[in-house]
Design a protein around this motif. Structure first.
Motif, mmCIF file in Angstrom:
data_model
loop_
_atom_site.group_PDB
_atom_site.id
_atom_site.type_symbol
_atom_site.label_atom_id
_atom_site.label_comp_id
_atom_site.label_asym_id
_atom_site.label_seq_id
_atom_site.Cartn_x
_atom_site.Cartn_y
_atom_site.Cartn_z
ATOM 1 N N THR A 1 -5.275 5.510 -0.379
ATOM 2 C CA THR A 1 -5.444 5.904 -1.782
ATOM 3 C C THR A 1 -6.280 7.166 -1.909
ATOM 4 N N ILE A 2 -7.405 7.211 -1.204
ATOM 5 C CA ILE A 2 -8.283 8.386 -1.266
ATOM 6 C C ILE A 2 -7.549 9.640 -0.827
ATOM 7 N N LEU A 3 -6.669 9.487 0.169
ATOM 8 C CA LEU A 3 -5.941 10.636 0.707
ATOM 9 C C LEU A 3 -4.681 10.959 -0.097
ATOM 10 N N GLY A 4 -4.452 10.207 -1.191
ATOM 11 C CA GLY A 4 -3.338 10.519 -2.075
ATOM 12 C C GLY A 4 -2.071 9.760 -1.792
ATOM 13 N N GLY A 5 -2.130 8.747 -0.902
ATOM 14 C CA GLY A 5 -0.931 8.003 -0.541
ATOM 15 C C GLY A 5 -0.940 6.572 -1.045
ATOM 16 N N HIS A 6 -0.144 5.747 -0.392
ATOM 17 C CA HIS A 6 0.076 4.378 -0.856
ATOM 18 C C HIS A 6 0.099 3.438 0.338
ATOM 19 N N ALA A 7 -0.428 2.210 0.150
ATOM 20 C CA ALA A 7 -0.436 1.210 1.206
ATOM 21 C C ALA A 7 0.301 -0.040 0.752
ATOM 22 N N LEU A 8 1.106 -0.608 1.664
ATOM 23 C CA LEU A 8 1.843 -1.838 1.367
ATOM 24 C C LEU A 8 1.321 -2.947 2.272
ATOM 25 N N PHE A 9 0.879 -4.054 1.664
ATOM 26 C CA PHE A 9 0.399 -5.216 2.405
ATOM 27 C C PHE A 9 1.571 -6.138 2.702
ATOM 28 N N LEU A 10 1.813 -6.420 3.981
ATOM 29 C CA LEU A 10 2.951 -7.229 4.403
ATOM 30 C C LEU A 10 2.456 -8.416 5.223
#
Length: 348
Positions: free
Chosen positions: A78-87
């Motif tokens: 998030t800080i770097l401008g992206g997105h994370a998906l929890f799987l």
């Protein structure tokens, strides 16, 4: 309209690298990541982190529960401008309805990097084998390399006056855990004097020892394996970890009776090590087993700096392993596609 059969994803990455273990990297390469960590931490302090993961996603596979690994990777993205998906295992068919190879190939078409916290090292190794994006080992039964990046960086931030990293004497007190193996490998790679202090029954296997000794030949470091807690004398850092983990519940009573009280890091043990010795623990810590609350809360404890540096490490790893694949379109290219799509939408 006939659609092209090719993929929008670049599957050919000649410089593709994975981060499964620190042993795969030279001291110089790991130092580059530490340098990047320092710059990103400074930028975060100024609330000025470059958006180096903008438009990108990380797929995070978790077979085990997690606090620091999950939160640090999600926040870093998030800080770097992206997105994370929890799987979680409930969300995907990893190794069940769908084999690991197919899961890896599918995710590679949809995310820019993967992280896996798994029960078995083979799982993360198989993901990497079939992936066309970088794969990071977020923890397995054998190793915890992302934790090591945070740990060594924390040591660098708290170096005793007049000492270099290679001057440090680091002792891990306790069981031969995945943290112990990873710490052993990276400390000996950087030329530190490393000690594993624990009961013979739960000491590291010979294969780990051989790796550490081979590292020492190249780095000038030293390795000691002992049951004697007197060996903490003169140490700069004492490190603890859990005395039992997932899958070892049936050994719990034997393990606790073997480790406690001799291998519990107490204030007395810290004092024996020396007045400047610092305490580290990857957390979560049980303050009635492997260490005391007094030690955790003492001025010489850096465990929460260490925890924060998990975020520092994850920011650097996301950038380090994806920056070469960044495609920055020209203004003309952006305008072309914007106009093309907008004109089409007007016809709907």
């Amino acid at each position: 309209m006939k659609l092209p059969s090719s993929t929008a994803t670049n599957l050919e990455k000649p410089q593709l690298k994975h981060f499964l273990k620190t042993q795969d990297y030279t001291k110089e390469e790991l130092t580059e990541i530490f340098d990047l960590m320092a710059m990103l931490k400074e930028a975060r302090k100024a609330n000025a982190v470059p958006q180096l993961f903008k438009g990108k996603s990380i797929g995070m596979i978790f077979e085990q529960p997690s606090t620091r690994t999950r939160v640090s990777f999600e926040t870093a993205a998030t800080i770097l401008g992206g997105h994370a998906l929890f799987l979680s295992p409930k969300d995907i068919h990893l190794g069940g309805k769908e084999n690991i190879a197919d899961t890896s190939r599918v995710l590679s078409r949809m995310v820019d990097i993967m992280m896996a916290r798994v029960d078995d090292h083979k799982t993360v190794a198989d993901l990497a084998k079939h992936a066309t994006v970088p794969v990071i080992n977020g923890l397995c039964d054998w190793l915890h390399p992302t934790q090591m990046m945070a740990d060594v960086f924390t040591m660098m931030e708290h170096l005793p006056e007049g000492k270099e990293l290679s001057d440090l004497t680091v002792a891990f007190v306790g069981d031969a855990t995945n943290v112990a193996s990873s710490l052993m490998f990276i400390c000996t790679k950087f030329g530190m004097n490393y000690k594993h202090i624990g009961p013979k029954k739960y000491q590291p296997p010979q294969s780990w020892v051989d790796t550490a000794l081979e590292n020492c030949k190249l780095s000038g470091g030293s390795f000691t394996l002992t049951e004697d807690t007197e060996e903490v004398k003169g140490c700069d850092v004492l490190v603890a970890d859990s005395f039992y983990w997932f899958g070892q519940e049936d050994e719990k009573e034997d393990r606790l009776s073997t480790f406690i009280p001799k291998y519990v890091i107490t204030q007395e043990m810290m004092d024996k090590a020396g007045p400047e010795c610092q305490f580290m623990h990857c957390l979560p810590a049980n303050d009635s087993r492997e260490c005391t609350r007094e030690v955790m809360e003492s001025p010489r404890s850096v465990i929460f700096d260490e925890a924060e540096n998990r975020l520092t490490a994850q920011m650097a790893l996301l950038v380090y392993f994806t920056h070469k694949d960044i495609v920055i379109p020209s203004e003309e290219t952006v305008k072309f596609h914007e106009d093309k799509i907008e004109n089409f939408l007007k016809t709907l």
